[in-house]
Motif scaffolding. Structure first.
Motif, mmCIF file in Angstrom:
data_model
loop_
_atom_site.group_PDB
_atom_site.id
_atom_site.type_symbol
_atom_site.label_atom_id
_atom_site.label_comp_id
_atom_site.label_asym_id
_atom_site.label_seq_id
_atom_site.Cartn_x
_atom_site.Cartn_y
_atom_site.Cartn_z
ATOM 1 N N MET A 128 0.813 -1.222 0.000
ATOM 2 C CA MET A 128 0.000 0.000 0.000
ATOM 3 C C MET A 128 0.847 1.273 0.000
ATOM 4 N N GLY A 129 2.191 1.129 -0.045
ATOM 5 C CA GLY A 129 3.017 2.315 -0.232
ATOM 6 C C GLY A 129 3.823 2.786 0.955
ATOM 7 N N VAL A 130 3.958 1.960 2.003
ATOM 8 C CA VAL A 130 4.758 2.346 3.167
ATOM 9 C C VAL A 130 5.853 1.313 3.388
ATOM 10 N N LEU A 131 7.103 1.764 3.437
ATOM 11 C CA LEU A 131 8.235 0.878 3.681
ATOM 12 C C LEU A 131 8.623 0.962 5.149
ATOM 13 N N MET A 132 8.360 -0.132 5.873
ATOM 14 C CA MET A 132 8.576 -0.172 7.320
ATOM 15 C C MET A 132 9.861 -0.909 7.641
ATOM 16 N N GLY A 133 10.355 -0.706 8.855
ATOM 17 C CA GLY A 133 11.440 -1.496 9.404
ATOM 18 C C GLY A 133 10.925 -2.298 10.574
ATOM 19 N N LYS A 134 11.645 -3.344 10.933
ATOM 20 C CA LYS A 134 11.257 -4.116 12.108
ATOM 21 C C LYS A 134 12.496 -4.494 12.896
ATOM 22 N N GLY A 135 12.295 -4.831 14.158
ATOM 23 C CA GLY A 135 13.409 -5.180 15.026
ATOM 24 C C GLY A 135 12.927 -5.965 16.216
ATOM 25 N N GLY A 136 13.737 -5.969 17.263
ATOM 26 C CA GLY A 136 13.477 -6.821 18.401
ATOM 27 C C GLY A 136 14.021 -8.213 18.130
ATOM 28 N N TYR A 137 14.334 -8.947 19.177
ATOM 29 C CA TYR A 137 14.938 -10.267 19.009
ATOM 30 C C TYR A 137 14.057 -11.183 18.164
ATOM 31 N N HIS A 138 12.744 -11.061 18.301
ATOM 32 C CA HIS A 138 11.823 -11.927 17.576
ATOM 33 C C HIS A 138 11.292 -11.281 16.291
ATOM 34 N N GLY A 139 11.769 -10.101 15.971
ATOM 35 C CA GLY A 139 11.305 -9.431 14.760
ATOM 36 C C GLY A 139 9.841 -9.060 14.805
ATOM 37 N N ASN A 140 9.332 -8.718 15.972
ATOM 38 C CA ASN A 140 7.909 -8.417 16.122
ATOM 39 C C ASN A 140 7.644 -6.963 16.498
ATOM 40 N N VAL A 141 8.626 -6.106 16.274
ATOM 41 C CA VAL A 141 8.469 -4.687 16.596
ATOM 42 C C VAL A 141 8.667 -3.856 15.340
ATOM 43 N N PHE A 142 7.688 -3.033 15.000
ATOM 44 C CA PHE A 142 7.857 -2.091 13.899
ATOM 45 C C PHE A 142 8.724 -0.932 14.371
ATOM 46 N N ARG A 143 9.803 -0.688 13.648
ATOM 47 C CA ARG A 143 10.696 0.430 13.943
ATOM 48 C C ARG A 143 10.323 1.578 13.004
ATOM 49 N N ILE A 144 9.631 2.554 13.535
ATOM 50 C CA ILE A 144 9.142 3.684 12.738
ATOM 51 C C ILE A 144 10.094 4.854 12.957
ATOM 52 N N LYS A 145 11.018 5.018 12.025
ATOM 53 C CA LYS A 145 12.067 6.024 12.143
ATOM 54 C C LYS A 145 12.297 6.656 10.782
#
Length: 489
Positions: free
Chosen positions: A448-465
């Protein structure tokens, strides 16, 4: 069966609320309410129209290079297999302007991750481009064995933005290199060896910094971490002591007493853990930790690779949010808006340790990078970038918390300014990570047009930066897209 309240919308033109069953595809014809026949709301097959990006006056240059498939094949054949890409269907980016990126077809995306928190003032910011281009025409490279005005003026302008006595800079090329150097300087200055770090931290992938980082997923099975002691992470959401920083500091005291000779070289910490999942340190932690470390003969290192240069909004540097002054500050990423540039800033006394031997960095303080770094500082000041982090970041945090009230899968919303995190869990009580769901939502948001990042040990956190020039309209678009994607899981 989990149920959620989904907010449906098209652009910023209107909003409607409906209840949805999580087991049903909310975009299917059978689940549409009576008003779904409105052609302004739904596409030709009955699915919701995707929200529309805010208007932006830029026409991308037509792309004439190899196709996406050809580029992917070249990567697979010639690049190290450790180099991975986001998304099942990877995005090919060929152009960027401010907070937006363009693929090879000319499609525009909102960049919510800023090249892993690196693009600070905006892609191809005109002030930064102008400074780089002018310097390129004069001198592309000379090392610090010669005099050049760019590195000297840059050192002054950068250290002017730091409190006393942090007034001496050493320029390098990456955050890993900066943290590696900070570790060495701390050991040389104190005469001690043990370094304290937090579990869940990330400080780079050189051999030395790999030993300091606190997540197994980034560590290779080789000798590492000699003299590194990891202490309890002061995580307000998942930590055993909640938001009580002083209680976490007691574990640091215990580690000094039980795992070291009682004397340490340094304590290194991010104020907000980036790769770890946008984890803010518990209130009051750093003042107590700094006190204990200094009593044990150590110095305090602030890793500002992601939190520096106004990204937290309320302060120029992340460490200022906890009311402390470190002895060494490392910085990279946003310092150069994408240029290979990093720095270690410290006191005159600590800096002098490197002068006891020959020490040199070929590309550190390169004239082009220095000119670009100076332009970044000017752009932050002249564009009101830090205040934009306050206003847009505050608006985005509020909107994300509203989403948390509608979607059970959101366990936590956190962060400061434009360094925000959204953690997805399968159950709010157990806080079990929603890893697969995060990957799905991230993929749908890309569609839909938004490039997000993710993190956390389990990869379950959206990093909005995102780039710090993002607007409130962009923030609303991001939330609308996330809302639709979350309603599908």
């Amino acid at each position: 069966m989990r149920r959620c309240s989904a907010v449906l919308g098209v652009g910023r033109l209107w909003r409607r609320t409906a209840t949805c069953d999580a087991s049903v595809n909310t975009r299917s014809q059978s689940s549409l309410p009576a008003w779904s026949a409105d052609p302004q709301v739904f596409g030709p097959v009955g699915g919701f129209k995707d929200p529309e990006l805010p208007p932006f006056n830029h026409t991308p240059t037509p792309y004439t290079g190899p196709s996406k498939a050809e580029v992917l094949a070249l990567r697979k054949q010639y690049l190290n297999p450790a180099i991975f890409h986001h998304f099942k269907d990877p995005v090919m980016i060929v152009e960027g302007r401010m907070q937006y990126l363009f693929d090879e077809t000319g499609r525009r995306f909102l960049d919510a991750f800023a090249g892993i928190v690196t693009v600070s003032v905006g892609h191809c910011h005109p002030k930064v481009l102008d400074a780089i281009n002018k310097q390129n025409q004069l001198l592309q490279h000379t090392t610090s064995i010669y005099l050049n005005n760019q590195i000297a003026e840059y050192a002054k302008e950068l250290t002017d933005r730091l409190p006393e006595p942090l007034k001496v800079a050493y320029f390098v090329n990456s955050g890993s290199e900066a943290n590696d150097m900070a570790m060495m300087m701390a050991r040389l200055y104190t005469g001690n060896y043990d370094i304290l770090a937090l579990r869940n931290c990330y400080h780079g992938l050189s051999e030395a910094t790999m030993g300091m980082l606190g997540q197994s997923s980034w560590k290779f099975n080789l000798p590492q971490g000699f003299g590194i002691r990891h202490t309890l992470n002061p995580d307000p959401y998942r930590g055993v002591f909640g938001n009580d920083g002083k209680k976490y500091a007691e574990d640091l005291r215990d580690v000094i007493q039980s795992c070291t000779p009682g004397r340490v070289a340094a304590f290194c910490a991010e104020t907000i853990q980036g790769v770890g999942g946008t984890v803010q340190l518990a209130d009051g932690y750093l003042p107590e930790a700094y006190k204990l470390v200094r009593e044990a003969g150590g110095v305090c290192i602030a890793d500002e690779v992601q939190t520096g240069f106004g990204r937290t909004g309320s302060h120029y540097w992340g460490f200022e949010t906890q009311g402390v002054v470190p002895d060494i500050v490392t910085m990279a990423k946003g310092i150069g808006n994408g240029l290979p540039l990093a720095a270690v800033v410290t006191t005159k006394e600590i800096a002098a340790t490197l002068a006891t031997r020959l020490h040199f960095n070929t590309f550190g303080g390169n004239p082009v990078c220095s000119a670009g770094g100076r332009a970044v500082l000017r752009a932050i000041d002249e564009d009101g970038t830090q205040q934009n982090c306050v206003e847009v970041g505050g608006h985005l945090l509020k909107r994300l918390n509203e989403l948390k009230g509608k979607h059970d899968i959101i366990g936590d919303v956190r962060g400061r300014g434009l360094m925000l995190g959204v953690e997805l869990v399968t159950d709010r009580k157990t806080k079990d990570p929603a890893k697969a769901e995060t990957a799905h939502v991230m993929e749908r948001m890309k569609d839909m047009g938004v490039l997000m990042g993710k993190g956390g040990y389990h990869g379950n956190v959206f990093r909005i930066k995102p780039p710090m020039c993002i607007t409130k309209d962009d923030a609303d678009f991001l939330v609308e897209v996330m809302d639709i994607a979350l309603a599908e899981v």
